[in-house]
Design a protein around this motif. Sequence first.
Motif, PDB file in Angstrom:
ATOM      1  N   PHE A 176       0.831  -1.205   0.000  1.00  0.00           N
ATOM      2  CA  PHE A 176       0.000   0.000   0.000  1.00  0.00           C
ATOM      3  C   PHE A 176       0.865   1.255   0.000  1.00  0.00           C
ATOM      4  O   PHE A 176       0.568   2.227  -0.706  1.00  0.00           O
ATOM      5  CB  PHE A 176      -0.929   0.003   1.207  1.00  0.00           C
ATOM      6  CG  PHE A 176      -1.875   1.172   1.232  1.00  0.00           C
ATOM      7  CD1 PHE A 176      -3.038   1.152   0.487  1.00  0.00           C
ATOM      8  CD2 PHE A 176      -1.580   2.299   1.990  1.00  0.00           C
ATOM      9  CE1 PHE A 176      -3.900   2.241   0.486  1.00  0.00           C
ATOM     10  CE2 PHE A 176      -2.443   3.385   2.003  1.00  0.00           C
ATOM     11  CZ  PHE A 176      -3.603   3.350   1.245  1.00  0.00           C
ATOM     12  N   GLY A 180      -0.219   2.117  -3.240  1.00  0.00           N
ATOM     13  CA  GLY A 180      -1.576   2.502  -2.875  1.00  0.00           C
ATOM     14  C   GLY A 180      -1.885   3.964  -3.101  1.00  0.00           C
ATOM     15  O   GLY A 180      -2.903   4.314  -3.705  1.00  0.00           O
ATOM     16  N   PHE A 181      -0.994   4.853  -2.626  1.00  0.00           N
ATOM     17  CA  PHE A 181      -1.251   6.281  -2.771  1.00  0.00           C
ATOM     18  C   PHE A 181      -1.237   6.697  -4.239  1.00  0.00           C
ATOM     19  O   PHE A 181      -2.027   7.553  -4.662  1.00  0.00           O
ATOM     20  CB  PHE A 181      -0.216   7.090  -1.987  1.00  0.00           C
ATOM     21  CG  PHE A 181      -0.359   6.975  -0.501  1.00  0.00           C
ATOM     22  CD1 PHE A 181      -1.438   7.563   0.140  1.00  0.00           C
ATOM     23  CD2 PHE A 181       0.574   6.286   0.256  1.00  0.00           C
ATOM     24  CE1 PHE A 181      -1.581   7.476   1.518  1.00  0.00           C
ATOM     25  CE2 PHE A 181       0.438   6.185   1.624  1.00  0.00           C
ATOM     26  CZ  PHE A 181      -0.642   6.776   2.256  1.00  0.00           C
ATOM     27  N   MET A 184      -4.515   5.646  -5.693  1.00  0.00           N
ATOM     28  CA  MET A 184      -5.590   6.527  -5.228  1.00  0.00           C
ATOM     29  C   MET A 184      -5.546   7.885  -5.921  1.00  0.00           C
ATOM     30  O   MET A 184      -6.591   8.517  -6.145  1.00  0.00           O
ATOM     31  CB  MET A 184      -5.485   6.710  -3.710  1.00  0.00           C
ATOM     32  CG  MET A 184      -5.847   5.473  -2.910  1.00  0.00           C
ATOM     33  SD  MET A 184      -5.478   5.674  -1.145  1.00  0.00           S
ATOM     34  CE  MET A 184      -6.503   7.081  -0.736  1.00  0.00           C
ATOM     35  N   SER A 185      -4.344   8.340  -6.275  1.00  0.00           N
ATOM     36  CA  SER A 185      -4.229   9.646  -6.924  1.00  0.00           C
ATOM     37  C   SER A 185      -4.897   9.664  -8.296  1.00  0.00           C
ATOM     38  O   SER A 185      -5.304  10.726  -8.783  1.00  0.00           O
ATOM     39  CB  SER A 185      -2.755  10.039  -7.062  1.00  0.00           C
ATOM     40  OG  SER A 185      -2.097   9.205  -8.007  1.00  0.00           O
ATOM     41  N   GLN A 186      -4.999   8.505  -8.925  1.00  0.00           N
ATOM     42  CA  GLN A 186      -5.638   8.423 -10.237  1.00  0.00           C
ATOM     43  C   GLN A 186      -7.157   8.474 -10.142  1.00  0.00           C
ATOM     44  O   GLN A 186      -7.840   8.685 -11.151  1.00  0.00           O
ATOM     45  CB  GLN A 186      -5.191   7.143 -10.951  1.00  0.00           C
ATOM     46  CG  GLN A 186      -3.697   7.068 -11.182  1.00  0.00           C
ATOM     47  CD  GLN A 186      -3.254   5.735 -11.762  1.00  0.00           C
ATOM     48  OE1 GLN A 186      -4.084   4.882 -12.071  1.00  0.00           O
ATOM     49  NE2 GLN A 186      -1.954   5.556 -11.926  1.00  0.00           N
ATOM     50  N   ILE A 187      -7.676   8.260  -8.926  1.00  0.00           N
ATOM     51  CA  ILE A 187      -9.125   8.293  -8.741  1.00  0.00           C
ATOM     52  C   ILE A 187      -9.626   9.728  -8.656  1.00  0.00           C
ATOM     53  O   ILE A 187     -10.677  10.071  -9.188  1.00  0.00           O
ATOM     54  CB  ILE A 187      -9.527   7.509  -7.473  1.00  0.00           C
ATOM     55  CG1 ILE A 187      -9.081   6.042  -7.603  1.00  0.00           C
ATOM     56  CG2 ILE A 187     -11.019   7.587  -7.226  1.00  0.00           C
ATOM     57  CD1 ILE A 187      -9.318   5.235  -6.338  1.00  0.00           C
ATOM     58  N   GLU A 194      -4.499  15.104  -5.936  1.00  0.00           N
ATOM     59  CA  GLU A 194      -3.630  14.176  -6.671  1.00  0.00           C
ATOM     60  C   GLU A 194      -2.165  14.398  -6.325  1.00  0.00           C
ATOM     61  O   GLU A 194      -1.406  13.444  -6.108  1.00  0.00           O
ATOM     62  CB  GLU A 194      -3.846  14.356  -8.174  1.00  0.00           C
ATOM     63  CG  GLU A 194      -3.020  13.407  -9.034  1.00  0.00           C
ATOM     64  CD  GLU A 194      -3.238  13.639 -10.514  1.00  0.00           C
ATOM     65  OE1 GLU A 194      -2.524  13.018 -11.322  1.00  0.00           O
ATOM     66  OE2 GLU A 194      -4.109  14.450 -10.860  1.00  0.00           O
ATOM     67  N   LEU A 197      -1.386  13.062  -2.760  1.00  0.00           N
ATOM     68  CA  LEU A 197      -1.290  11.600  -2.725  1.00  0.00           C
ATOM     69  C   LEU A 197      -0.010  11.118  -3.396  1.00  0.00           C
ATOM     70  O   LEU A 197       0.626  10.173  -2.920  1.00  0.00           O
ATOM     71  CB  LEU A 197      -2.508  10.978  -3.403  1.00  0.00           C
ATOM     72  CG  LEU A 197      -3.847  11.159  -2.661  1.00  0.00           C
ATOM     73  CD1 LEU A 197      -5.002  10.648  -3.502  1.00  0.00           C
ATOM     74  CD2 LEU A 197      -3.814  10.423  -1.324  1.00  0.00           C
ATOM     75  N   SER A 201       3.385   8.907  -1.869  1.00  0.00           N
ATOM     76  CA  SER A 201       3.709   7.605  -2.447  1.00  0.00           C
ATOM     77  C   SER A 201       5.203   7.313  -2.355  1.00  0.00           C
ATOM     78  O   SER A 201       6.039   8.145  -2.739  1.00  0.00           O
ATOM     79  CB  SER A 201       3.257   7.563  -3.910  1.00  0.00           C
ATOM     80  OG  SER A 201       3.711   6.392  -4.545  1.00  0.00           O
TER      81      SER A 201
END
Length: 242
Positions: A176, A180-181, A184-187, A194, A197, A201
């Motif tokens: 993660f 993971g970060f 998540m930044s792509q979401i 972005e 996050l 990473s």
Amino acid sequence: MYAVFKRELFSLLNSLMAYITIGVFLLASGLLLWFFPDTSILDYGYAELSGFFGLAPFLFLFLIPAITMRSFAEERREGTYILLATRPLSDWQIIFAKYLACFVLVVFALIPTLIYSYSISALALPTGNIDTGAIIGSYIGLMLLGAAFVSIGIFASSLTKNQVVAFALSVFLCFFAYSGFEAMSQIFSFRSIENILLNLSVNEHYQSLSRGVLDTRDLVYFLTFIAAFLGLTKLVIGGRKW
């Protein structure tokens, strides 16, 4: 502290698990780097080790948790941590001793991979025509990544008496932290979120060092990351003592 460090290091070196884990790491990296056609340097055609430094973090996801899983979990399961805690040592000294012992073993695992750099240098045309700066920066990044994963593994081992649970938890937390970060930044479509996050990473800072540029922001990030997880370990150990 030195006595605990030496005891922990010799305990790891006398463990068959450590040699099996390091052997699997070296075997896997060697096969992926030289034999498997999809990742082979010989088929790639360029004298660089970007393939190895791209694969090594995923191998670390299993190597380092296997090394660190016994650090506190075994002590608590066998009841020897009580004897260790009654010695004139602070919690920080015990944590640092175990952390350094595990990190030294990770460095031992990386030393044989230096032969890859020599091999690439010998195969390059003309001989020695490689990006030395990028390789040095990548090794520094890989050691910092290993140091960060060791801090996660030490923390996971302090949470449980079961080594298997500590291993599984450490693998999840390392994965993660590494991917993971960034995922998540792509979401999030908001640029500010972005960027936050991505800055959290581990992969983002590792890739920055792999380019051969030693940025103080990356160094501060890894040192802060390590200190944070060692601090969490101190909270867990100190809370159990009370």
